[in-house]
Enzyme design. Sequence first.
Site, PDB file in Angstrom:
ATOM      1  N   ASP A   1       8.969  -1.393 -11.603  1.00 13.83           N
ATOM      2  CA  ASP A   1       7.960  -2.404 -11.316  1.00 13.83           C
ATOM      3  C   ASP A   1       7.591  -3.134 -12.596  1.00 13.83           C
ATOM      4  OD1 ASP A   1       6.424  -3.850  -9.588  1.00 13.83           O
ATOM      5  OD2 ASP A   1       4.751  -2.442  -9.556  1.00 13.83           O
TER       6      ASP A   1
ATOM      7  N   HIS B   1      -2.587 -11.953 -13.424  1.00 13.24           N
ATOM      8  CA  HIS B   1      -2.927 -10.593 -12.994  1.00 13.24           C
ATOM      9  C   HIS B   1      -3.207  -9.693 -14.204  1.00 13.24           C
ATOM     10  CE1 HIS B   1      -2.866  -6.776 -10.875  1.00 13.24           C
ATOM     11  NE2 HIS B   1      -1.871  -6.363 -11.629  1.00 13.24           N
TER      12      HIS B   1
ATOM     13  N   GLU C   1      -1.123  -4.848  -3.649  1.00 21.56           N
ATOM     14  CA  GLU C   1      -0.587  -5.733  -4.678  1.00 21.56           C
ATOM     15  C   GLU C   1       0.534  -6.539  -4.035  1.00 21.56           C
ATOM     16  OE1 GLU C   1       0.395  -3.629  -8.313  1.00 21.56           O
ATOM     17  OE2 GLU C   1      -1.723  -3.601  -8.907  1.00 21.56           O
TER      18      GLU C   1
ATOM     19  N   GLU D   1       3.624  -8.533  -4.180  1.00 23.67           N
ATOM     20  CA  GLU D   1       4.723  -8.685  -5.131  1.00 23.67           C
ATOM     21  C   GLU D   1       5.966  -9.176  -4.387  1.00 23.67           C
ATOM     22  OE1 GLU D   1       5.536  -5.346  -7.633  1.00 23.67           O
ATOM     23  OE2 GLU D   1       3.439  -4.744  -7.812  1.00 23.67           O
TER      24      GLU D   1
ATOM     25  N   ASP E   1       2.700  -3.186  -3.272  1.00 16.37           N
ATOM     26  CA  ASP E   1       2.560  -2.024  -4.158  1.00 16.37           C
ATOM     27  C   ASP E   1       1.142  -1.457  -4.001  1.00 16.37           C
ATOM     28  OD1 ASP E   1       2.834  -0.186  -6.218  1.00 16.37           O
ATOM     29  OD2 ASP E   1       2.456  -1.659  -7.789  1.00 16.37           O
TER      30      ASP E   1
ATOM     31  N   ARG F   1      -7.109   2.437  -7.026  1.00 17.90           N
ATOM     32  CA  ARG F   1      -7.652   2.035  -8.331  1.00 17.90           C
ATOM     33  C   ARG F   1      -8.464   3.129  -9.002  1.00 17.90           C
ATOM     34  NH1 ARG F   1      -4.167  -1.887  -9.291  1.00 17.90           N
ATOM     35  NH2 ARG F   1      -4.283  -3.520  -7.692  1.00 17.90           N
TER      36      ARG F   1
ATOM     37  N   GLN G   1      -6.021   5.538 -10.388  1.00 12.82           N
ATOM     38  CA  GLN G   1      -5.356   4.859 -11.490  1.00 12.82           C
ATOM     39  C   GLN G   1      -6.200   4.840 -12.766  1.00 12.82           C
ATOM     40  OE1 GLN G   1      -4.128   0.858 -10.472  1.00 12.82           O
ATOM     41  NE2 GLN G   1      -3.100   0.483 -12.428  1.00 12.82           N
TER      42      GLN G   1
ATOM     43  N   LYS H   1       0.033   5.093  -7.419  1.00 10.91           N
ATOM     44  CA  LYS H   1       0.986   4.107  -6.898  1.00 10.91           C
ATOM     45  C   LYS H   1       2.063   4.734  -6.017  1.00 10.91           C
ATOM     46  CE  LYS H   1      -0.013   0.445  -9.715  1.00 10.91           C
ATOM     47  NZ  LYS H   1      -0.133  -0.959  -9.285  1.00 10.91           N
TER      48      LYS H   1
ATOM     49  N   THR I   1       5.010   2.426  -0.995  1.00 10.04           N
ATOM     50  CA  THR I   1       5.299   1.045  -1.386  1.00 10.04           C
ATOM     51  C   THR I   1       6.022   0.429  -0.198  1.00 10.04           C
ATOM     52  OG1 THR I   1       5.593   1.728  -3.690  1.00 10.04           O
ATOM     53  CG2 THR I   1       6.468  -0.435  -3.072  1.00 10.04           C
TER      54      THR I   1
ATOM     55  N   GLU J   1      -8.960  -7.899  -8.020  1.00  3.03           N
ATOM     56  CA  GLU J   1      -9.216  -9.208  -8.622  1.00  3.03           C
ATOM     57  C   GLU J   1     -10.074 -10.067  -7.703  1.00  3.03           C
ATOM     58  OE1 GLU J   1      -5.440 -10.938 -10.364  1.00  3.03           O
ATOM     59  OE2 GLU J   1      -4.668  -9.106  -9.453  1.00  3.03           O
TER      60      GLU J   1
END
Lengths: 439, 439
Positions: free
Chosen positions: B139, B146, B211, B213, B245, B249, B252, B265, B269, B385
Amino acid sequence: MTPLLNETHDPALRSWVASANRSGTDFPIQNLPFAVFRRRGSAEAWRGGVAIGEQIVDLAAVAQAGVFSGDVAQAAQAGAQDKLNALMALGQGAWSALRLALSRALREGSPQQAALQACLVPQAEAEYDLPARIGDYTDFYTSVHHATNIGKQFRPDNPLLPNYKWVPIGYHGRASSIVVSGAAFHRPKGQLKKPDAEAPVLGASQRLDIELELGVFIGTGNALGDPIAITEAEPHVFGICLLNDWSARDIQGWEYQPLGPFLSKNFATSISPWVVTLEALAPYRTAFERPADDPQPLPYLDSPANRAAGAIDIQLEVGLQTQAMREAGLRDARISATSYRHAYWTVAQMVTHHTVNGCNLQPGDLLGTGTLSGPTLDQAAALIELTLGGKQPLQLPNGESRTFLLDGDAVVLRGWCEKAGAARIGFGECWGTVLPARP
Amino acid sequence: MTPLLNETHDPALRSWVASANRSGTDFPIQNLPFAVFRRRGSAEAWRGGVAIGEQIVDLAAVAQAGVFSGDVAQAAQAGAQDKLNALMALGQGAWSALRLALSRALREGSPQQAALQACLVPQAEAEYDLPARIGDYTDFYTSVHHATNIGKQFRPDNPLLPNYKWVPIGYHGRASSIVVSGAAFHRPKGQLKKPDAEAPVLGASQRLDIELELGVFIGTGNALGDPIAITEAEPHVFGICLLNDWSARDIQGWEYQPLGPFLSKNFATSISPWVVTLEALAPYRTAFERPADDPQPLPYLDSPANRAAGAIDIQLEVGLQTQAMREAGLRDARISATSYRHAYWTVAQMVTHHTVNGCNLQPGDLLGTGTLSGPTLDQAAALIELTLGGKQPLQLPNGESRTFLLDGDAVVLRGWCEKAGAARIGFGECWGTVLPARP
């Protein structure tokens, strides 16, 4: 959790393969590790084999000759393939049954001697492939001594991060570039940035390092979404090998924030061909202890069995043979010696932590322990620690010195268990050689 | 480097599959993306297929019927397997030949219409598997927006690290837990530590995020030790899919130092079933530009072709459908819209950087682009975000609000290319649903 000692561990057992009875052998009849091999330079099919002294029991030949029956025959058949994944997937019962059958058939006086004798290939004639098709490779960071030593260099003000004593820190590594002992690799290129330089440049790494680790092969996996409890973790583990996590420290220092090491690690990872089963290591289980001032593991990472015998006393050493030493006919010089018993997190804790979020492990997956530095400097398991970040060169017996690896250097890892009242259990060797960077 | 436009891109082409000619379809005759499918709920073998309108060209049926000959027949045969790795390994020439042959055979008036008509399966009757056996998943982190947005939250004093504008930052992800669109997964558990708490606790993530992607499938690989130059990078790429993804948080934030994200993570996925080839995207190539004050890429990451057309203008959006919305028969609500053209590093730069140290890529390997947030807040591609770290809830059209995902929430990613003078090229959808944590 600890596999019980059984008749296969009896130190008095002797094999009709004479080399298995020699003092100091890595592969007595109490060990019986697995590899994938064929005759060197031949076009033979790769297949599984079991080490006994200086010989290999060829599992394809065993399966074809019908030496065993029932579940044991099925396990031998699974082990006859070109990777051990099918055998790994069969589970602890099958591994244990095959071990017991081989132990009995290889003992002095076994009626199966003639049948098995025809299935032996000398190790001196063999070459090896990776033991498994490795779907995912995860590298942990289980030595608090390594974490502290290296933390001092990357973050002098903050060597051991606050999560270390709670979280078995790990990250995903590269499966495609795992190679078997004996492989040479080119010094990697990458972005290098001197602290006072305005911009990085592309160049060959000047701080190429080793990391002495153990590799843990997963046998049976878990379904996505189903965590593995710590009380059930060890039966998922097939066995352990030696692992050298080659590392380019200059590339690492520039790239690793915020998402971790990447190109500094994924150019090559070497493993030993022989995988020693957890069952073979049973006599060397030892208490997993935390320093008195440290927090105890969270409940999901704790169990009575893990406390009583979660650690394994595997002796480890690193040898360095420079090109000049090799040309002079000198053997490698030992530059570090330590033991796996110093690890801050156990095999069972790695498996359980990895799956606590539902992540699925699969047969043949590989977990690295992380660099296994012990508490003192001579037990450090990477050059960046041994040389204090390249500031204090290692003096070699032939008058050379090293901070980081030079082209032509070969590194060997060795591992073994030894104590009174038990047979020596060895891991063989894991070699790798540094070639010059590509132009 | 840019695949040249050829007859397959002609926007005037029409197919005898009527649904492929409808305005707004993701899968006109100019697209022809690949997937692995079978009839839903059947015991049929999984095999490759090519989307055309609302139908799938069944490559196993094509191969069996002998619709094509020579190299094209060989490519169809490779695509008839249960994973596309064999087709991916054949290389750009084979992919392109198969595309051209399918384009001609699917056009109005083609003499092959009758033969191919017998090979169609309606998408409405299909279920999908992963398009490839993914050996390694990497990744990247190619959106500077970002990286800045998230950096502000994890490191307020130091949002964009000094290496960002030089190094295409990437890390290894987990291959085993990649699932295809439609899969539901359990909310992950992990170690959570409140800033003021003395110790972490094990619990279900309370900050479950998405996420948005893109996933880049490698076609042909490289040998260990052999870097891929940027001028040779794109022919190694098979195609592009949507990728979510999923990220916890809170897990993380506690685990990610110093080795990067791990359990936050690797629980799941999601990728879309359809892989759009680079050739299909040729009309949407656009200049790769750096802000005037930013450093230019190092020479190994730079080429005239990459500057002229390294970027791809793929429109992207994220939809959220809560359980209440689903029960009320409401469709998903769009919560973000952006484009891949904002990425700071191109596909070719990812491939070249990944291999500059000699790391080997293999057919079927997957590269994630990283979260593709655009320059403005409504273009942010993750909830952390969009909600300013959970401080500013998103208001949904049915009166609900969200900071992070709740159980029962389903998220959909969509992607497409569209402009005057070219056919719309769509990626389909990538769905995933959050189930409650396991007890």
